[in-house]
Design a protein around this motif. Structure first.
Motif, PDB file in Angstrom:
ATOM      1  N   ARG A  46       0.842  -1.212   0.000  1.00  0.00           N
ATOM      2  CA  ARG A  46       0.000   0.000   0.000  1.00  0.00           C
ATOM      3  C   ARG A  46       0.868   1.249   0.000  1.00  0.00           C
ATOM      4  N   LEU A  47       1.938   1.240   0.777  1.00  0.00           N
ATOM      5  CA  LEU A  47       2.836   2.401   0.793  1.00  0.00           C
ATOM      6  C   LEU A  47       3.495   2.594  -0.565  1.00  0.00           C
ATOM      7  N   ASN A  48       3.800   1.511  -1.264  1.00  0.00           N
ATOM      8  CA  ASN A  48       4.356   1.617  -2.614  1.00  0.00           C
ATOM      9  C   ASN A  48       3.354   2.248  -3.577  1.00  0.00           C
ATOM     10  N   GLU A  49       2.084   1.922  -3.443  1.00  0.00           N
ATOM     11  CA  GLU A  49       1.059   2.536  -4.287  1.00  0.00           C
ATOM     12  C   GLU A  49       1.019   4.051  -4.055  1.00  0.00           C
ATOM     13  N   LEU A  50       1.084   4.450  -2.796  1.00  0.00           N
ATOM     14  CA  LEU A  50       1.080   5.878  -2.468  1.00  0.00           C
ATOM     15  C   LEU A  50       2.361   6.553  -2.952  1.00  0.00           C
ATOM     16  N   ASP A  51       3.468   5.841  -2.874  1.00  0.00           N
ATOM     17  CA  ASP A  51       4.745   6.351  -3.377  1.00  0.00           C
ATOM     18  C   ASP A  51       4.677   6.543  -4.891  1.00  0.00           C
ATOM     19  N   ASP A  52       4.052   5.598  -5.594  1.00  0.00           N
ATOM     20  CA  ASP A  52       3.882   5.733  -7.048  1.00  0.00           C
ATOM     21  C   ASP A  52       3.048   6.965  -7.397  1.00  0.00           C
ATOM     22  N   ASP A  53       2.018   7.220  -6.592  1.00  0.00           N
ATOM     23  CA  ASP A  53       1.195   8.409  -6.814  1.00  0.00           C
ATOM     24  C   ASP A  53       2.033   9.672  -6.607  1.00  0.00           C
ATOM     25  N   LEU A  54       2.897   9.654  -5.607  1.00  0.00           N
ATOM     26  CA  LEU A  54       3.785  10.795  -5.371  1.00  0.00           C
ATOM     27  C   LEU A  54       4.729  10.989  -6.551  1.00  0.00           C
ATOM     28  N   LEU A  55       5.252   9.905  -7.112  1.00  0.00           N
ATOM     29  CA  LEU A  55       6.124  10.007  -8.284  1.00  0.00           C
ATOM     30  C   LEU A  55       5.388  10.624  -9.474  1.00  0.00           C
ATOM     31  N   ARG A  56       4.142  10.222  -9.675  1.00  0.00           N
ATOM     32  CA  ARG A  56       3.345  10.805 -10.774  1.00  0.00           C
ATOM     33  C   ARG A  56       3.140  12.296 -10.552  1.00  0.00           C
ATOM     34  N   ALA A  57       2.895  12.684  -9.312  1.00  0.00           N
ATOM     35  CA  ALA A  57       2.717  14.104  -9.002  1.00  0.00           C
ATOM     36  C   ALA A  57       4.002  14.886  -9.263  1.00  0.00           C
ATOM     37  N   LEU A  58       5.130  14.307  -8.915  1.00  0.00           N
ATOM     38  CA  LEU A  58       6.408  14.972  -9.171  1.00  0.00           C
ATOM     39  C   LEU A  58       6.656  15.131 -10.660  1.00  0.00           C
TER      40      LEU A  58
END
Length: 99
Positions: free
Chosen positions: A20-32
């Motif tokens: 789940r934390l990886n999914e949220l991290d992926d979302d952060l990468l997309r935002a960046l």
């Protein structure tokens, strides 16, 4: 896994929450990648909230080394980009799928 949120302390997070934390991290990468400040702020806040929700805080006098360090909630897009350059593929390391 012990995660340090800069300025807030350390949290012990069980491996079963890493997907789940990886999914949220992926979302952060997309935002960046998009440079969208609103998306970035929401994604960073979501990741940090999940670490605090899933993790157990360690006492301030604990001397445990951190497995990874996350930016604080006030970090800028550029600060997180620099942290990612140092870390590689995201802030949260991937784990193999169970099963």
């Amino acid at each position: 896994m012990i995660m340090r949120v800069m300025g807030e302390g350390q949290f012990q997070v069980a491996d079963d929450h890493l997907n789940r934390l990886n999914e949220l991290d992926d979302d952060l990468l997309r935002a960046l990648e998009s440079g969208d400040e609103e998306h970035f702020r929401s994604a960073l806040d979501g990741l940090l909230a999940a670490v605090k929700e899933f993790g157990s805080p360690l006492s301030d006098d604990s001397l445990e080394p951190s497995d990874l360090i996350l930016p604080d909630a006030e970090a800028t897009i550029e600060e997180v980009r620099q942290l990612l350059r140092a870390e590689g593929d995201g802030l949260i390391p991937g784990i193999p799928e169970y099963g």
